[in-house]
Write a protein that holds these residues in place. Structure first.
Motif: not given
Ligand code: ADP
Length: 623
Positions: A463-476
């Motif tokens: 969950q934390a990994a998904a959440r952390a990665l999600l906004p990083a490069d939102a468009a892609d």
């Protein structure tokens, strides 16, 4: 007062001693092995002498080299720390014979307490209760067996010269005695050069209670109350605290008085610890606490005593060694609040607690609490010495508050790529049974299932990994997500790779995040003391620029293709369903990330796919 001090030790305890010596205006001299040359303790000392190669028996244990270093640097005194030469009576004598001050126990006390059987006999004579058992000269196996039978099983066979949790065998049944004795004697001979054993009644549900004592050269002995070190793994302490949970005033008075009696019986001078074992099956009771052994040195866990008494025990040692009387009388000492210490080790709990050595590319320890550490970021954990990274020490007004503070502190540890027991410590400190004070030496083994983190990432980690990665490069990311979003499911699904394996995570609204860090080119998720390399799955197998820009859709986890709705060469529009994968007992539709042509189709109905496999590749139509 001595004016210069050589520290015959390394790592955190050397730094600890330097800290107090500096405060007292005493010049410090470090001795170190080759591999320790750049360690913080060497830098922090006023002077340093290299005394040989990495193996301790060629450096830290070579008495002559240490004495030479003291002579060469004009040191007046030697502090041995703990371990190494700290309980070596010959070394203590050699130090004194060289005209130097020994900041340790008198050689006669070390000898008197050195062998477990002799020490127990001495304690019986002094009126200190000892663990029931056999501690006689007759080492004939048949005689030992008869003694064990008389004591009643289970019994514990102990090497009389043993220490550090080694040379002990628990025997549950008479028929197992002979084999256990042989194996214990073998270990005793090879580890301690002495195969004699004693036999003790094995105390069930035992608690390890120890009392800090201090003596001076004027015949004064005081105690600084008790510590509870019941949280052990394989007889090695993991979390220590002071005072002991459930200790009432009368029991405390009895055990602390017994400790003072024990120290006086060996004319003790300096810092020492009397270890007791308690049968706490019906709570702590004065008539069920027995002397186990005395450690004639400063202990690893001395900081918890410092925290509750407000005293600096290294300062006490230096004053006493200089001939001063004890800084406080018994009636000037009292307990204030609660303290806990956790030993942060370089080891991998998920892999049988195997030691983990190597570089400390990242090392972040919690702030706002006392941290005693011998290493620093950019350093390393060497295979030559004890793999302890740090001691995390917390103090609070109550035990509950101290436990919460310790759990939070351990959860903030960030170490990579060396593995640590931080998450294990955080779980132990937060465990409801621990918080309730239900501790005994079997606690860790009994609760291993819930204390040892799994080798695979847990749901909160994903969950934390998904959440952390999600906004990083939102468009892609959203483009990539389009392929992984199940048609019917309203929730967001994120494809992540954790520890090199792909996972599809349905984001949970309540998920709490860890910390995402870039460490030497790797993206790491730190959560609750755990460390995981994470990334978004990429399609660079196709040789393209990665991400979804080349239109490759990857299987986010192993699964089975249950529908293919396009063929190679088909023109597709953004969002069109290309195929359906069944993974994690859920159907996942893979959708076209943009308008284009199906350039490659690698999936067929019924086919099993492994995670990260390219299933289909869509090419943009250039217009
Ligand atoms: P060492 O000198 O190797 O540290 P100790 O005698 O101090 O050995 O014992 C280490 C640990 O072993 C104790 O803290 C306790 O957990 C366990 N232990 C020792 N004696 C007994 C006993 N009689 N019954 C049950 N457990 C024991």
């Amino acid at each position: 007062m001595i004016r210069s001090l050589l520290i015959a030790n390394r790592g955190e305890i050397a730094r600890r001693i330097i800290r107090t010596a500096r405060k007292m205006g005493i010049r410090t001299i470090a001795v170190h092995s080759d591999v320790d040359a750049t360690m913080p303790f060497v830098r922090e000392a006023d002077d340093a002498v290299c005394i040989g190669p990495a193996p301790a028996r060629e450096s830290y244990l070579v008495q002559a080299k240490i004495l030479d270093a003291a002579r060469a640097t004009g040191a007046e005194a030697i502090h041995p720390g703990y371990g190494f030469l700290s309980e070596n009576a010959e070394f203590a004598e050699a130090v004194e014979a060289a005209g130097l001050v020994w900041v340790g126990a008198p050689p006669h006390s070390i000898r008197a307490m050195g062998l477990k059987d002799a020490a127990k006999k001495l304690m019986v004579a002094a009126g200190v209760p000892v663990t029931p058992g056999y501690m006689g000269e007759d080492q004939d196996p048949a005689h030992l067996k008869a003694e064990a039978d008389a004591i009643g099983y289970p019994v514990l066979i102990k090497a009389v010269a043993g220490g550090g949790g080694k040379g002990m065998r628990k025997v549950d049944r008479p028929e197992d005695f002979a084999d256990a004795l042989l194996s214990c004697q073998r270990e005793a001979a090879s580890s301690f050069g002495d195969n004699r054993v004693l036999i003790e009644k094995y105390i069930l549900g035992p608690r390890h209670i120890e009392v800090q004592v201090f003596g001076d050269r004027h015949g004064n002995v005081v105690h600084l109350f008790e510590r509870d070190c019941s949280l052990q793994r394989r007889h090695q302490k993991v979390i220590e605290e002071a005072p002991a949970p459930g200790m009432d005033a009368a029991t405390r008075a009895a055990v602390c008085d017994a400790a003072v009696k024990a120290a006086k019986a060996v004319h003790y001078v300096g810092a020492g610890t009397i270890e007791f074992i308690a049968d706490a099956s019906e709570g702590l009771r004065a008539d069920r606490i027995w002397f186990m052994e005395m450690n004639t040195r400063l202990q690893v866990e001395h900081p918890v005593t410092e925290a509750i008494t407000g005293q600096d025990l290294v300062e006490w040692q230096l004053r006493v060694a200089s001939g001063e009387p004890l800084p406080k009388r018994q009636d000037q000492l009292s307990i204030n609040g609660w303290a806990m210490e956790a030993r942060l080790y370089a080891e991998n709990p998920s892999n049988g607690f195997l030691p983990s050595t190597g570089p400390l590319t990242r090392l972040r320890l919690p702030r706002g609490i006392r941290v005693d550490s011998g290493v620093e970021e950019g350093g390393e954990v060497s295979p030559y010495y004890d793999p302890m990274i740090a001691k995390l020490i917390v103090a609070a007004p109550s035990r509950t508050a101290a436990a919460a503070k310790l759990a939070s502190a351990a959860g903030k540890v960030e170490v990579w790529p060396v593995r640590t027991n931080a998450a294990f410590l955080a779980r132990a400190a937060a465990d409801p049974d621990f918080v309730a004070g239900h501790v005994d030496t079997g606690f860790i083994e009994r609760h291993a299932d819930r204390l040892v983190p799994a080798a695979e990432p847990s749901a909160p980690v994903l969950q934390a990994a998904a959440r952390a990665l999600l906004p990083a490069d939102a468009a892609d990311a959203w483009g990539a997500l389009a392929g992984f979003r199940a048609n019917a499911a309203p929730e967001t699904r994120v494809a992540v790779e954790v520890a090199g394996h792909g996972h599809l995570v349905a984001l949970d609204a309540g998920a709490t995040g860890g910390k995402l860090r870039d460490v030497a080119g790797e993206t790491l998720l730190f959560l609750g003391g755990e460390a995981w390399p994470v990334e978004s799955p990429r399609a660079d197998h196709a040789g393209g620029g990665g991400g979804v820009s080349d239109g490759a859709l990857l299987a986010p986890m192993p699964g089975k293709v249950i529908a293919v709705e396009v063929a190679e060469g088909d023109t597709v529009t953004r969002g069109q369903k290309l195929l359906v994968l069944e993974a994690m007992k859920m159907e996942q539709a893979m959708l076209a990330p943009f308008d284009g042509v199906v350039a490659e189709l690698k999936a067929s109905v019924g086919g099993q796919v492994s995670e990260g496999a390219v299933l289909v590749r869509v090419e943009k139509v250039e217009d």
